[in-house]
Design an enzyme around this catalytic site. Structure first.
Site, mmCIF file in Angstrom:
data_model
loop_
_atom_site.group_PDB
_atom_site.id
_atom_site.type_symbol
_atom_site.label_atom_id
_atom_site.label_comp_id
_atom_site.label_asym_id
_atom_site.label_seq_id
_atom_site.Cartn_x
_atom_site.Cartn_y
_atom_site.Cartn_z
ATOM 1 N N GLY A 10 0.827 -1.206 0.000
ATOM 2 C CA GLY A 10 0.000 0.000 0.000
ATOM 3 C C GLY A 10 0.863 1.259 0.000
ATOM 4 O O GLY A 10 0.530 2.253 -0.651
ATOM 5 N N THR A 11 1.962 1.208 0.709
ATOM 6 C CA THR A 11 2.856 2.372 0.787
ATOM 7 C C THR A 11 3.386 2.723 -0.605
ATOM 8 O O THR A 11 3.393 3.892 -0.999
ATOM 9 C CB THR A 11 4.027 2.068 1.755
ATOM 10 N N THR A 36 10.247 -7.042 -12.149
ATOM 11 C CA THR A 36 9.538 -8.302 -12.411
ATOM 12 C C THR A 36 8.416 -8.475 -11.397
ATOM 13 O O THR A 36 8.634 -8.301 -10.191
ATOM 14 C CB THR A 36 10.520 -9.492 -12.331
ATOM 15 N N GLN A 64 -7.864 0.549 3.667
ATOM 16 C CA GLN A 64 -8.730 0.021 4.731
ATOM 17 C C GLN A 64 -10.172 -0.229 4.283
ATOM 18 O O GLN A 64 -10.999 -0.598 5.107
ATOM 19 C CB GLN A 64 -8.727 0.970 5.940
ATOM 20 N N ASN A 92 -7.509 4.211 9.161
ATOM 21 C CA ASN A 92 -7.084 2.916 9.705
ATOM 22 C C ASN A 92 -7.284 2.815 11.215
ATOM 23 O O ASN A 92 -7.470 1.726 11.741
ATOM 24 C CB ASN A 92 -5.616 2.644 9.361
ATOM 25 N N CYS A 146 5.085 4.775 21.136
ATOM 26 C CA CYS A 146 6.218 5.114 21.984
ATOM 27 C C CYS A 146 7.188 5.992 21.203
ATOM 28 O O CYS A 146 7.791 5.527 20.246
ATOM 29 C CB CYS A 146 6.933 3.839 22.402
ATOM 30 N N SER A 155 -3.941 -2.621 -0.611
ATOM 31 C CA SER A 155 -2.845 -3.459 -0.119
ATOM 32 C C SER A 155 -3.391 -4.849 0.182
ATOM 33 O O SER A 155 -4.367 -4.992 0.922
ATOM 34 C CB SER A 155 -2.269 -2.828 1.155
ATOM 35 N N GLY A 156 -2.733 -5.874 -0.365
ATOM 36 C CA GLY A 156 -3.238 -7.245 -0.252
ATOM 37 C C GLY A 156 -3.402 -7.752 1.171
ATOM 38 O O GLY A 156 -4.382 -8.423 1.492
ATOM 39 N N HIS A 157 -2.424 -7.409 2.050
ATOM 40 C CA HIS A 157 -2.451 -8.062 3.366
ATOM 41 C C HIS A 157 -3.556 -7.559 4.282
ATOM 42 O O HIS A 157 -3.739 -8.080 5.385
ATOM 43 C CB HIS A 157 -1.077 -7.979 4.049
HETATM 44 N N1 PLP Z 1 -2.657 3.180 4.091
HETATM 45 C C1 PLP Z 1 -3.406 2.783 5.131
HETATM 46 C C2 PLP Z 1 -4.697 3.488 5.410
HETATM 47 C C3 PLP Z 1 -2.985 1.730 5.931
HETATM 48 O O1 PLP Z 1 -3.739 1.338 6.963
HETATM 49 C C4 PLP Z 1 -1.754 1.090 5.628
HETATM 50 C C5 PLP Z 1 -1.253 0.005 6.498
HETATM 51 O O2 PLP Z 1 -1.552 -0.062 7.662
HETATM 52 C C6 PLP Z 1 -1.020 1.535 4.510
HETATM 53 C C7 PLP Z 1 -1.493 2.587 3.773
HETATM 54 C C8 PLP Z 1 0.283 0.904 4.144
HETATM 55 O O3 PLP Z 1 0.086 -0.356 3.571
HETATM 56 P P1 PLP Z 1 1.299 -1.383 3.491
HETATM 57 O O4 PLP Z 1 1.497 -1.932 4.850
HETATM 58 O O5 PLP Z 1 0.853 -2.428 2.514
HETATM 59 O O6 PLP Z 1 2.475 -0.623 2.985
#
Ligand code: PLP
Length: 391
Positions: A71-72, A236, A178, A150, A324, A198-200
């Site tokens: 996602g990042t 790739t 999210q 999130n 923290c 983001s897949g996870h």
């Molecule tokens: N954007 C949001 C709203 C998220 O909650 C997250 C991950 O927690 C991300 C982006 C980043 O995704 P990734 O962990 O796949 O880089």
């Protein structure tokens, strides 16, 4: 010890069907999808299938999807790819409650000479659209506003936002990490130009994501390299991961109703019982406009980290609303932006569910958490004082 996982906004377990679909693509069909031979071609067609499945979940065309590593990367590509397409424009609009994948990049860009407007939110985590309207200028290259938060699950009205942004001819990106698989998303006829997932977060493995790029949207490749992804993202393709995300997208579409009925019901039960049974508990974020799996609750006068530690001993996994930093517990930027009082922001816990949670697990959390909060309040000097007042 029993594990009750309620931290699905952090990550989710890989679905069995997803893993099963991925496995042959490690040792059996390991060809490069860009190769000319039949062996690679077999992999390329499976990649196409995954692209079609992800596109279907988003109501998009397959050619509007590029695969990324997370996602990042999708968020960074959307913003950098747009800035690269409009080099003369130097203004970015975003919000104070974005994920660091957007917020930290914008802070970095501010250091590089871009001007960045961060829109504020109210006590419920909602935006003021008049503030958005006023923020847009001739110099604005992109507006990046998340679909749902999130931490609180609060959903922003992206189509309404998109209409405002598009009326000024500006590119609109939304971080839907999210929301994909939790609420319906339909890019056909939408006002969104770019959308990250983001897949996870929806039962695919970690390390794979996608960026939707509306047909006709100017996009400067962020990761420059080979001709993969029709020249829009070099490197790739991570074939097994992408295949996994494709399957996860297909399952997410099937489970959308379950998410919005059964999971929502479990979340609501958990939330209402905790609010009732734990002392001085308050819900954070708009009660109605929220993703169905998330609840963010402040337990006044106790430390979120202490709660997490004690519930962890009971096998319950959740997240706190503070981090923290340099030895002190800083409330999250999201809760700060919402103007939560210090005493509430510190004692915040996020429970985020998924299709794998059961009613029995919810009952277990309802049984274990309130006594822990009571115990922590008794040992907190502020909490004791408040308890003695009968609060
Ligand atoms: N954007 C949001 C709203 C998220 O909650 C997250 C991950 O927690 C991300 C982006 C980043 O995704 P990734 O962990 O796949 O880089």
């Amino acid at each position: 010890m029993r594990t009750v996982y309620m931290d699905s906004n952090a990550t989710t377990r890989v679905a069995d069907e997803v893993l099963e679909d991925m496995l042959p693509y490690f040792c059996e069909y390991y060809g490069n999808p860009s190769s000319m031979h039949t062996f690679g071609g077999q992999v390329a067609s499976k990649l196409d299938e995954a692209r079609g499945r992800v596109a279907a979940l988003l109501g998009a065309l397959p050619e509007e999807i590029i695969f990324t590593s997370c996602g990042t990367e999708s968020d960074n590509s959307a913003i950098m790819g747009t800035l690269g397409s409009y080099p003369h424009k130097r203004h970015i609009v975003t919000t104070r409650v974005e994920h660091p994948a957007v917020l930290s990049l914008c802070k970095h860009l501010a250091g590089e000479g871009y001007s960045v407007t961060q829109l504020s939110v109210d006590r419920d985590g909602n935006l003021d659209l008049a503030e958005l309207r006023e923020s847009l200028t001739e110099d604005t290259a992109i507006v990046s506003i998340m679909h749902a938060n999130n931490e609180t699950g609060v959903i922003f009205p992206i189509e309404e936002i998109g209409r405002i942004v598009k009326s000024r001819g500006i590119v609109f990106h939304t971080d839907a990490v999210q929301t994909a698989g939790k609420i319906p998303i339909d890019m056909s006829g939408s006002t969104v130009d770019l959308l990250s997932i983001s897949g996870h977060k929806f039962h695919a493995p970690k390390g794979v994501g996608a960026l939707y790029i509306r047909k006709g949207t100017k996009f400067h490749s962020f990761l420059i390299g080979g001709h993969q992804e029709r020249g829009r993202r070099g490197g790739t393709e991570s074939v097994p991961m992408i295949i996994g995300m494709g399957k996860a997208a297909e399952l997410a579409a099937e489970f959308l109703e379950d998410e919005n009925v059964r999971v929502r019901g479990l979340r609501d039960k958990l939330e209402s019982e905790l609010l009732e049974k734990a002392p001085s508990a308050e819900l954070n974020g708009d009660r109605e406009r929220r993703t169905p799996n998330t609840t963010n609750i402040s337990f006044q006068y106790v430390e979120g980290e202490a709660i997490l530690l004690l519930i962890d001993r009971e096998g319950i996994c959740a997240s706190s609303g503070s981090a923290c930093t340099a030895g002190s517990l800083e409330p999250s930027h999201v809760l700060r932006a919402m103007g939560l009082p210090f005493t509430a922001a510190h004692g915040t816990v996020r429970f985020s569910l998924s299709r794998y949670n059961t009613e029995d697990e919810v009952d277990y959390v309802i049984e274990k958490v309130p006594p822990i909060i009571r115990r922590l309040r008794e040992i907190s000097p502020f909490g004791r004082e408040e308890l003695s007042k009968g609060s």
